[in-house]
Design an enzyme around this catalytic site. Structure first.
Site, mmCIF file in Angstrom:
data_model
loop_
_atom_site.group_PDB
_atom_site.id
_atom_site.type_symbol
_atom_site.label_atom_id
_atom_site.label_comp_id
_atom_site.label_asym_id
_atom_site.label_seq_id
_atom_site.Cartn_x
_atom_site.Cartn_y
_atom_site.Cartn_z
ATOM 1 N N SER A 122 0.862 -1.181 0.000
ATOM 2 C CA SER A 122 0.000 0.000 0.000
ATOM 3 C C SER A 122 0.892 1.222 0.000
ATOM 4 C CB SER A 122 -0.884 -0.001 1.257
ATOM 5 O OG SER A 122 -1.479 1.262 1.455
ATOM 6 N N TYR A 167 -2.447 0.334 10.536
ATOM 7 C CA TYR A 167 -2.411 -0.203 9.175
ATOM 8 C C TYR A 167 -1.054 0.070 8.539
ATOM 9 C CZ TYR A 167 -3.700 -0.925 4.268
ATOM 10 O OH TYR A 167 -3.744 -1.368 2.962
#
Length: 232
Positions: A134, A147
């Site tokens: 990501s 995250y």
């Protein structure tokens, strides 16, 4: 990538993982799809006829090895594609250990355990490990600490694995997509209190093209890191 290659894929049920699985299935490759339970496995197998499934809950990486010991594993693995992921936003002052642990388990510890488990087959095939990371794996923003930490860790896992396995002919690629139109992105927008317009973000098919490009690269080269940003 060998003809009729065998790919083990996590996260094949939606978003980027579903797009990658459809593309590989359409060209006749063999798929082994990871599912968290038997019901999910049945759904995945119905969506992609001929695909095999493996049941194992990524949220409980300690039990993956036990779960796989009771199932038939593929003899050959040409690629291991880590695409599953979970996200829960929140400020550091608000996030509980349970929320941290869930994201670390699914996004980092489970990929590490899956890789450990399938490395022998990957070495024999001189296969490929792809981590769909990501943009948060490269930079963390407010409310993204847990995250982003899991994805920063995933980058470290990929970088170390690449150095360790280069001599065995195993290629390792990290892909860093920006915001991609998916159920996860809809959840993120909801948590951010924003309206969600999928047309603003990357189509999962575009990220799938990136993954397949890395997989199909001739053996004399290796894509190590790919960042994919929204083009509109």
């Amino acid at each position: 990538m060998a003809l009729m290659a065998t790919h083990v894929i996590s996260g094949a049920g939606s978003g980027i993982g579903a797009a990658v699985a459809r593309r590989l299935h359409a060209r006749g490759d063999d798929l082994v799809l990871l599912a968290r339970d038997a019901g999910r496995a049945k759904e995945l197998a119905a969506a992609l006829p001929g695909a095999r499934t493996l049941v194992g809950d990524l949220a409980d990486p300690d039990r993956l090895s036990w779960a796989f010991s009771h199932q038939t594993l593929p003899d050959r693995i040409d690629s291991l594609l880590h695409i599953a992921g979970v996200v829960d936003l929140g400020a550091v002052g608000d996030l509980t250990p349970k929320t941290w642990r869930h994201q670390l388990n699914v996004n980092l510890l489970a990929p590490a355990e899956l890789t450990r488990h399938f490395l022998p087959q990957l070495r024999v095939a001189q296969g490929h490990v792809v981590f769909v990371n990501s943009g948060a794996g490269l930079r963390a923003h407010a409310d993204w600490s847990a995250y982003a930490a899991s994805k920063h860790g995933l980058k470290a896992l990929a970088d170390a694995l690449r150095d360790e396995e280069h001599g065995n002919g195993v290629r390792v690629t990290s892909v860093y997509p920006g915001r991609t139109a998916s159920a996860m992105q809809a959840k993120v927008h909801h948590q951010e209190g924003k309206s969600y317009d999928p047309d603003r973000w990357i189509d999962p098919e575009s990220v799938a093209t990136t993954v397949l490009t890395a997989l199909d690269l001739p053996r004399d080269a290796e894509v190590t890191d790919l960042t994919v940003r929204p083009g509109r």
